[in-house]
Design a protein around this motif. Structure first.
Motif, PDB file in Angstrom:
ATOM      1  N   THR A 795       0.847  -1.200   0.000  1.00 27.71           N
ATOM      2  CA  THR A 795       0.000   0.000   0.000  1.00 27.71           C
ATOM      3  C   THR A 795       0.873   1.238   0.000  1.00 27.71           C
ATOM      4  OG1 THR A 795      -1.686  -1.165   1.259  1.00 27.71           O
ATOM      5  CG2 THR A 795      -1.839   1.228   1.211  1.00 27.71           C
ATOM      6  N   THR A 797       0.606   5.683   0.114  1.00 26.31           N
ATOM      7  CA  THR A 797      -0.267   6.796   0.491  1.00 26.31           C
ATOM      8  C   THR A 797       0.257   8.084  -0.129  1.00 26.31           C
ATOM      9  OG1 THR A 797      -0.766   5.723   2.595  1.00 26.31           O
ATOM     10  CG2 THR A 797      -1.330   8.047   2.406  1.00 26.31           C
ATOM     11  N   TYR A 799       0.268  12.189  -0.109  1.00 21.81           N
ATOM     12  CA  TYR A 799       0.095  13.292   0.836  1.00 21.81           C
ATOM     13  C   TYR A 799       0.274  14.626   0.099  1.00 21.81           C
ATOM     14  CZ  TYR A 799       0.958   9.731   4.441  1.00 21.81           C
ATOM     15  OH  TYR A 799       0.900   8.619   5.238  1.00 21.81           O
ATOM     16  N   PRO A 805      -3.176  13.137   4.226  1.00 21.25           N
ATOM     17  CA  PRO A 805      -3.325  12.022   3.286  1.00 21.25           C
ATOM     18  C   PRO A 805      -4.488  12.266   2.348  1.00 21.25           C
ATOM     19  CG  PRO A 805      -4.143  11.416   5.466  1.00 21.25           C
ATOM     20  CD  PRO A 805      -3.513  12.754   5.620  1.00 21.25           C
ATOM     21  N   THR A 808      -5.107   6.568  -0.906  1.00 22.57           N
ATOM     22  CA  THR A 808      -4.443   5.310  -0.581  1.00 22.57           C
ATOM     23  C   THR A 808      -4.449   4.433  -1.825  1.00 22.57           C
ATOM     24  OG1 THR A 808      -5.109   5.449   1.728  1.00 22.57           O
ATOM     25  CG2 THR A 808      -4.466   3.282   0.902  1.00 22.57           C
ATOM     26  N   GLN A 810      -3.385   0.761  -3.620  1.00 25.17           N
ATOM     27  CA  GLN A 810      -2.987  -0.644  -3.526  1.00 25.17           C
ATOM     28  C   GLN A 810      -2.133  -0.990  -4.741  1.00 25.17           C
ATOM     29  OE1 GLN A 810      -3.666  -2.439  -0.800  1.00 25.17           O
ATOM     30  NE2 GLN A 810      -4.803  -0.688   0.040  1.00 25.17           N
ATOM     31  N   THR A 833       3.750   2.121   2.910  1.00 27.19           N
ATOM     32  CA  THR A 833       3.393   1.849   4.301  1.00 27.19           C
ATOM     33  C   THR A 833       4.559   1.230   5.053  1.00 27.19           C
ATOM     34  OG1 THR A 833       2.487  -0.287   3.611  1.00 27.19           O
ATOM     35  CG2 THR A 833       0.959   1.563   3.789  1.00 27.19           C
TER      36      THR A 833
END
Length: 843
Positions: A795, A797, A799, A805, A808, A810, A833
């Motif tokens: 994962t 993220t 920002y 954030p 997200t 995958q 992550t």
């Protein structure tokens, strides 16, 4: 169907006061104050405000009244054209004249059809005979409207003419959203002298007579604030007696009302401020209070008095926030509902240069300039004396530069700065005499001799030769341009008149192109209020393009990098902000109604190729606004810059920063100065990575930031600085066994960037597995699609620059395609992550 029916009767003598007023009238706040005082002192005074030459005018009523000067009043139509200082005395005298009748009025009003029926009655208190007549008037309270038509001119502002019921604490003009007009004489329901034959020629004591009036209300009037005034006119034309109905909704008192328009624009991390204004047409003994019924937690409401409050706060997150405010006068509780739309943080900000209101007295700003050492200068009229203030670079201090004159009452002026930093100023005094001076950093020196002129400004050409533009008193106030030769002012050509065919040229702006050719823009008020431009070429002033009709006083000109003139101006009669540019043959429009409402004073310049205009936003309570043009118009920062109403904006730009000085009405007209600069983003290095070798050593590598040229890089291990280097790699040796967290920043002349990372490494085992979690992202400058190549499934993220954030993601082993077209342009960070790698992206 809703139908209001009511009646009211009076045995007492009521005194009718009919006042002449207008929003244009500088002394009419005195009439408002005296009228309210009369109504508060005598419960039998019926007051009517007869407006003329403004949007509330009823010309029939005005002409019939015979009133000429404002504010003045007819009292009972016995005492005519009375000045305000006589009102109380004449009301007392009118009260001593007994009435022969008691009066009543019965009204029926249908809100759906707007049909009004008013029955005015009178009962004789003694035997009567003669040509008595019934008459009726419609009045409305709480009347509001848009600026500038509903702005109230106010010469009591600042207290120079003494106290006047609080008007001395209000600006001049009073913005439309800060005032509502009561007692407005909307309509005579018959002739001013009454309806012939409406009353019996003789009537015995205790007998009654009545007359019915009908009228369809104007759809723009609010019947909740409309009353009927019934009159019995005596044979000599005076008012025998009068009666006033409740409002047409059958209320004896009117609800308070909001006069201000909600501010719905806001930005994350920036203070939101809505100055709330409200009005109570029937103040009585009740104090109007205000409260928040609905709103976000970050909002605070502070009430100042029975007419104003401030709603403010700093939102931290973008979004839409519903707000409901409520007024309460112990009887009514009207509400105001609106939505505050909070956008993403701005890329720059407006900040005060030094303290707000830095001058020592009220100050009319004539100009602002910045020298090569970043010192700011503001010139203007301080308490009727010319004054120059300096803000030394890097300080908050404003200091006055000597005394130009101690005996001159200034009416207009301007300033410019030489390449060596000398400041040149010029101004006209109240005696229509022009003066020019130079400040060399230590003393003032007169430039040339004084001359008979008004609207005097000074401009330096590319060689620092001073030019004056003015209206020459000795030449019929025609527009002239002079230049300095041997310390004497000589005309640029002939007599100096640049437009001999124009009888009344004013509001002039003089600029020089890169070839040192002077251009002048001016208003020709003898020809359709036309905005015109000329340049001095071949020994004469020649027209540049065709004139632009319908100018309302205010205009400003600037030249682009190709020497093409751009003009911003206030149009008439809409008072809207418009802009044009010269395309080589004529002027073409850059847009109409740019501020979406009325404007007034304005000043323009170019800032990094963008035509930029600072102006008084009359449609928004006379706040300062700044717009810029680069293929399309956008506000510089928030649409409302100042904290309150203001006048006399002057703008300058240097090194990408904008500076605006203005007269700050929120601080009694003292001078304030604000600066806007884009936030400087100091980008961190990209592609920060770590590799363990020899079990207890770590090699760190990175690439250049996406923008900027750092002087060095700072490396941090476990939040402690371990090295400052100029290379693109670093080896950290002999680490203790365990986990270690690395970050890196770039060092620029402006400061240190945010840190990229963190990268966490183990100096024991499992290093190869950790390396698998590294990922590659491209392109660095993204348009719509982002590609991520990863060695593991996991994962990521995304920002923004303040650490929020936003998305997200995958990812699978191999290549991953991500759609980021919905994100706004800006800088973003993407991080796994597992925390091993961070990438910096720019959309």
């Amino acid at each position: 169907m809703l139908l209001y029916t009511f009646s009211i009767g009076f045995a007492q003598k009521n005194v009718l006061v009919e006042e002449l007023t207008g929003t244009w009238c500088q002394w009419c706040p005195r009439g408002i104050y005296y009228g309210d005082s009369l109504c508060g002192t005598y419960d039998n005074v019926i007051f009517v405000a007869i407006h003329c030459s403004d949007p509330m005018e009823n010309s029939t009523y005005y002409n019939a009244s015979g009133l000429q000067g404002a504010p003045s009043a007819n009292i009972g139509r016995h005492f005519l054209a009375q000045e305000t200082q006589n009102w109380f005395q004449k009301v007392e005298q009118e009260n001593q004249i007994p009435s022969k009748v008691s009066m009543s009025v019965t009204c029926n009003y249908d809100p759906e059809t707007q049909q009004l029926t008013a029955n005015v009655g009178a009962m004789a208190l003694e035997n009567m005979s003669g040509d008595y007549r019934f008459a009726a008037i419609l009045t409305e309270d709480g009347v509001t409207g848009p600026a500038p038509s509903y702005n109230q001119t106010n010469s009591y502002s600042g207290g120079g003419h003494g106290p006047m019921g609080g008007f001395e604490n209000l600006p001049n003009p009073i913005p439309a959203e800060r005032i509502a007009y009561d007692h407005v004489g909307r309509q005579l329901l018959c002739d001013y002298s009454g309806v012939p034959g409406s009353f019996p020629t003789s009537l015995q004591a205790n007998q009654s007579a009545n007359y019915e009036f009908t009228y369809t209300l104007d759809e723009n009037w609010n019947y909740n604030y409309v009353r009927v005034i019934g009159l019995l006119i005596a044979p000599d034309g005076t008012v025998e007696n009068a009666v006033k109905s409740p409002y047409l909704n059958d209320d004896e008192t009117a609800a308070p009302l909001f006069t201000s328009t909600p501010k719905t624009e806001a930005y994350a991390n920036l203070n939101y401020l809505y100055n709330v204004y409200f009005h109570d047409p029937d103040p009585g003994d009740a104090y109007v209070t205000i409260r928040i019924l609905e709103g976000p937690d970050w909002l605070t409401l502070e009430q100042y008095d029975g007419q104003s409050a401030a709603l403010y706060g700093i939102p931290s997150q973008p979004g839409n926030y519903e707000v409901r405010l409520e007024l309460n006068d112990d009887i009514h509780s009207p509400t105001q509902d609106f939505t505050i739309v909070v956008d993403e943080p701005l890329s720059g900000s407006w900040e005060y240069v030094g303290q707000r209101g830095f001058s020592q007295n009220s100050f009319q700003v004539f100009g602002i300039e910045k020298d090569s050492e970043d010192n700011l200068y503001v010139f203007g009229n301080e308490n009727n004396t010319p004054a120059l203030y300096k803000n030394a670079a890097g300080t908050d201090l404003w200091e006055q530069m000597g005394n130009i004159s101690t005996s001159c009452s200034v009416s207009a002026g301007g300033m410019d700065m030489a390449s060596n930093g000398d400041v040149y100023v010029a101004y006209s005094d109240q005696g229509d005499t022009g003066h020019a001076f130079k400040w060399d950093g230590s003393q003032w020196t007169p430039i040339g001799s004084s001359f008979s002129s008004v609207e005097t400004h000074i401009v330096l050409d590319n060689d620092d030769l001073p030019y004056l533009v003015a209206r020459d008193v000795n030449q019929g106030y025609k527009g002239v341009v002079f230049k300095l030769e041997s310390n004497s002012w000589v005309p640029v050509s002939g007599t100096g008149i640049y437009a001999p065919d124009v009888e009344y040229a004013c509001h002039q702006d003089l600029v020089f192109d890169s070839n040192n050719t002077p251009y002048i823009s001016y208003a020709d008020y003898m020809t359709n209020n036309t905005l015109k431009v000329r340049k001095f070429e071949g020994g004469e002033w020649v027209a540049v393009g065709n004139g632009i009709d319908n100018l309302y006083f205010y205009q400003s000109m600037a030249l682009d990098e190709n020497d093409m003139p751009y003009l911003a101006y206030c149009a008439y009669p809409s008072y809207q902000l418009r802009a044009v540019r010269f395309n080589g043959s004529d002027f073409e429009s850059l847009g109409d109604n740019l501020a979406e409402g009325a404007v007034s004073e304005l000043n323009a310049c170019f800032n990094e190729g963008k035509f930029t205009v600072a102006f008084v936003n009359e449609g928004q309570s006379n706040y300062l606004s700044v717009l810029q043009y680069e293929e399309e118009w956008s506000y510089v920062g928030p649409s409302l810059v100042s904290e309150g109403s203001m006048d006399d904006p002057c703008i300058t730009a240097t090194d990408g920063a904008l500076y605006v000085a203005y007269s700050d009405n929120g601080l009694q007209g003292f001078a304030s100065c604000m600066k806007y600069a884009e936030a400087v983003i100091l980008y961190p290095p990209t592609d920060f990575a770590a590799e363990v070798f020899g079990n207890d050593n770590v090699k760190l590598t990175w690439n250049l930031p996406i923008e900027g040229e750092p002087n060095a890089y700072k490396l941090y291990r476990d939040d402690a600085l371990v090295a400052t280097v100029t290379e693109m790699s670093y080896e950290d040796y002999d680490l203790p066994t365990g986990s270690h967290r690395y970050t890196i920043s770039a060092v620029y002349p402006q400061g240190e960037s945010v840190q990229a990372g963190p990268i966490v490494v183990e100096t024991t085992v499992g290093i190869g597995e950790q390396e698998q979690t590294r990922f590659n992202v491209y392109p660095t400058h993204v348009t719509s699609t982002l590609t991520i190549e990863s060695g593991v499934q996991g994962t990521l993220t995304l920002y923004n620059t303040i650490g929020q954030p936003l998305m997200t993601i995958q990812i699978n082993v191999g290549s991953n395609t991500i759609d980021v077209s919905s994100l706004a342009n800006g800088v973003y960070f993407i991080k796994s992550t597992q925390g091993t790698t961070t990438r910096i992206l720019k959309f």
